[in-house]
Scaffold this active site. Sequence first.
Site, PDB file in Angstrom:
ATOM      1  N   ILE A  27       0.889  -1.309  -0.134  1.00 57.65           N
ATOM      2  CA  ILE A  27       0.068   0.074   0.087  1.00 57.65           C
ATOM      3  C   ILE A  27       0.983   1.339   0.182  1.00 57.65           C
ATOM      4  O   ILE A  27       0.558   2.152  -0.644  1.00 57.65           O
ATOM      5  CB  ILE A  27      -0.801  -0.009   1.247  1.00 57.65           C
ATOM      6  CG1 ILE A  27      -1.800  -1.206   1.123  1.00 57.65           C
ATOM      7  CG2 ILE A  27      -1.586   1.209   1.472  1.00 57.65           C
ATOM      8  CD1 ILE A  27      -2.876  -1.148   0.282  1.00 57.65           C
ATOM      9  N   GLU A  32      11.124   4.276   6.180  1.00 62.60           N
ATOM     10  CA  GLU A  32      11.580   3.345   7.337  1.00 62.60           C
ATOM     11  C   GLU A  32      10.878   1.810   7.183  1.00 62.60           C
ATOM     12  O   GLU A  32      11.182   0.838   7.756  1.00 62.60           O
ATOM     13  CB  GLU A  32      10.913   3.723   8.790  1.00 62.60           C
ATOM     14  CG  GLU A  32      11.831   4.868   9.327  1.00 62.60           C
ATOM     15  CD  GLU A  32      13.389   4.650   9.378  1.00 62.60           C
ATOM     16  OE1 GLU A  32      13.360   3.447  10.237  1.00 62.60           O
ATOM     17  OE2 GLU A  32      14.291   5.193   9.076  1.00 62.60           O
ATOM     18  N   ARG A  34       7.487  -0.727   4.863  1.00 55.96           N
ATOM     19  CA  ARG A  34       6.442  -0.868   4.084  1.00 55.96           C
ATOM     20  C   ARG A  34       5.280  -1.073   4.780  1.00 55.96           C
ATOM     21  O   ARG A  34       5.137  -1.891   5.778  1.00 55.96           O
ATOM     22  CB  ARG A  34       6.971  -1.830   3.224  1.00 55.96           C
ATOM     23  CG  ARG A  34       8.351  -1.869   2.531  1.00 55.96           C
ATOM     24  CD  ARG A  34       8.562  -2.860   1.503  1.00 55.96           C
ATOM     25  NE  ARG A  34      10.046  -2.804   1.035  1.00 55.96           N
ATOM     26  CZ  ARG A  34      10.636  -3.763   0.905  1.00 55.96           C
ATOM     27  NH1 ARG A  34      10.276  -4.718   0.729  1.00 55.96           N
ATOM     28  NH2 ARG A  34      11.994  -3.510   0.472  1.00 55.96           N
ATOM     29  N   ASP A 163       4.765  12.492  15.198  1.00 55.48           N
ATOM     30  CA  ASP A 163       4.450  12.875  13.833  1.00 55.48           C
ATOM     31  C   ASP A 163       3.125  13.022  13.512  1.00 55.48           C
ATOM     32  O   ASP A 163       2.537  12.387  12.624  1.00 55.48           O
ATOM     33  CB  ASP A 163       5.261  11.748  13.119  1.00 55.48           C
ATOM     34  CG  ASP A 163       5.312  11.901  11.308  1.00 55.48           C
ATOM     35  OD1 ASP A 163       5.327  13.211  11.061  1.00 55.48           O
ATOM     36  OD2 ASP A 163       5.526  11.023  10.649  1.00 55.48           O
TER      37      ASP A 163
HETATM   38  N1  LIG Z   1      -3.837   0.202  10.171  1.00 49.86           N
HETATM   39  C1  LIG Z   1      -4.097   0.719   8.868  1.00 49.86           C
HETATM   40  N2  LIG Z   1      -5.388   0.737   8.127  1.00 49.86           N
HETATM   41  C2  LIG Z   1      -5.276   1.287   6.835  1.00 49.86           C
HETATM   42  N3  LIG Z   1      -4.398   1.936   6.426  1.00 49.86           N
HETATM   43  C3  LIG Z   1      -3.204   1.991   7.241  1.00 49.86           C
HETATM   44  C4  LIG Z   1      -3.034   1.443   8.287  1.00 49.86           C
HETATM   45  N4  LIG Z   1      -1.671   1.890   8.714  1.00 49.86           N
HETATM   46  C5  LIG Z   1      -1.389   2.521   7.608  1.00 49.86           C
HETATM   47  N5  LIG Z   1      -2.018   2.613   6.667  1.00 49.86           N
HETATM   48  C6  LIG Z   1      -1.677   3.339   5.395  1.00 49.86           C
HETATM   49  O1  LIG Z   1      -0.480   3.430   5.245  1.00 49.86           O
HETATM   50  C7  LIG Z   1       0.164   4.580   5.115  1.00 49.86           C
HETATM   51  C8  LIG Z   1       1.472   4.290   5.732  1.00 49.86           C
HETATM   52  O2  LIG Z   1       1.462   3.927   7.045  1.00 49.86           O
HETATM   53  P1  LIG Z   1       2.327   4.418   8.144  1.00 49.86           P
HETATM   54  O3  LIG Z   1       2.186   3.733   9.527  1.00 49.86           O
HETATM   55  O4  LIG Z   1       1.755   6.056   8.226  1.00 49.86           O
HETATM   56  O5  LIG Z   1       3.827   4.400   7.788  1.00 49.86           O
HETATM   57  P2  LIG Z   1       5.038   5.357   7.695  1.00 49.86           P
HETATM   58  O6  LIG Z   1       5.727   5.453   8.797  1.00 49.86           O
HETATM   59  O7  LIG Z   1       5.946   4.955   6.560  1.00 49.86           O
HETATM   60  O8  LIG Z   1       4.354   6.847   7.422  1.00 49.86           O
HETATM   61  C9  LIG Z   1      -0.546   5.405   5.853  1.00 49.86           C
HETATM   62  O9  LIG Z   1      -0.579   6.707   5.457  1.00 49.86           O
HETATM   63  C10 LIG Z   1      -2.081   4.889   5.619  1.00 49.86           C
HETATM   64  O10 LIG Z   1      -2.459   5.288   4.359  1.00 49.86           O
HETATM   65 MG   LIG Z   2       2.537   7.978   8.045  1.00 48.71          MG
END
Ligand SMILES: Nc1ncnc2c1ncn2[C@@H]1O[C@H](COP(=O)(O)OP(=O)(O)O)[C@@H](O)[C@H]1O
Ligand SMILES: [Mg+2]
Length: 272
Positions: A27, A32, A34, A163
Amino acid sequence: MSNSPAMTEFPPPQILTYPASSAPVLIAQGAEGRLYKTTYLLPDQPCALKYRPSKPYRHPILDARLTRARILAEARVLQRCRREGVPVPAVYATNEKAGWLMMEWVDGAPVRQRINEWLGARPDTEAAQVEAQSADQTPLISLMQRIGSAIGRLHRTGVVHGDLTTSNMILQRPKEHQHNGHTGEGAMEKGKALEGHVVLIDFGLATQSSSEEDRAVDLYVLERAFGSTHPRAEELFEQVLQSYKETFKQAPAVLRKLEDVRMRGRKRSMLG
Ligand SMILES: Nc1ncnc2c1ncn2[C@@H]1O[C@H](COP(=O)(O)OP(=O)(O)O)[C@@H](O)[C@H]1O
Ligand SMILES: [Mg+2]
């Protein structure tokens, strides 16, 4: 993390068929780690799989230790938030050695996207803009209030996010609109586009802290992120702070601190 078609090049992590019950789909790809969508145990239980691949340039022992610590820290914070009623995804499983964390899939879209859609859907002639200005702002204001109270609950729990941006919040599609294979994105009427719970995600930089300074910086980061992504952010952000105050008893001290933090930020940008 950014979305791009190229990310499909990356092979899914070598995790096992268990507890994932379907092939992970990439997705988002960030610096850091995926983020994959897959299913947990049952094929109709969607989940988000956060995977931190090992970094080849780091010493293997140090790398393993860092990955392990970060996965466990993120899981611990999520569980703590969950216990205390902060809206975050539930943790399903972790494997800190393999570098992944599996959590509840939040069906919806990032708050950032929803706000932009909402603001972007406005007419662009001057007369129409004037009309839009006086048009019903209730849904947007209500969303800001939900954001503020989610952050208030987070801080009340003794966690700072580290963040806070509108990309790290998902506006959860209300249950009656959730995907069942028949309804698409367009299925929701405009009036309901901003409905749903605000769920906080991405606790990779979160820490346990009750310091006013840390909390103020959390708010400041969001305020700055708001300013650069959303027009008319100032008046909107005021709504966030208002409901933060209503949710969190210690908010007044944090908001005083926020003044200092803003001042420092301004000085820094003047020195440029
Ligand atoms: N629990 C979740 N349910 C649905 N989408 C998610 C979830 N966690 C992350 N995402 C999607 O994946 C993207 C990246 O996850 P994130 O935890 O923000 O990682 P990063 O630290 O790389 O920003 C988010 O912006 C969101 O769109
Ligand atoms: Mg994020």
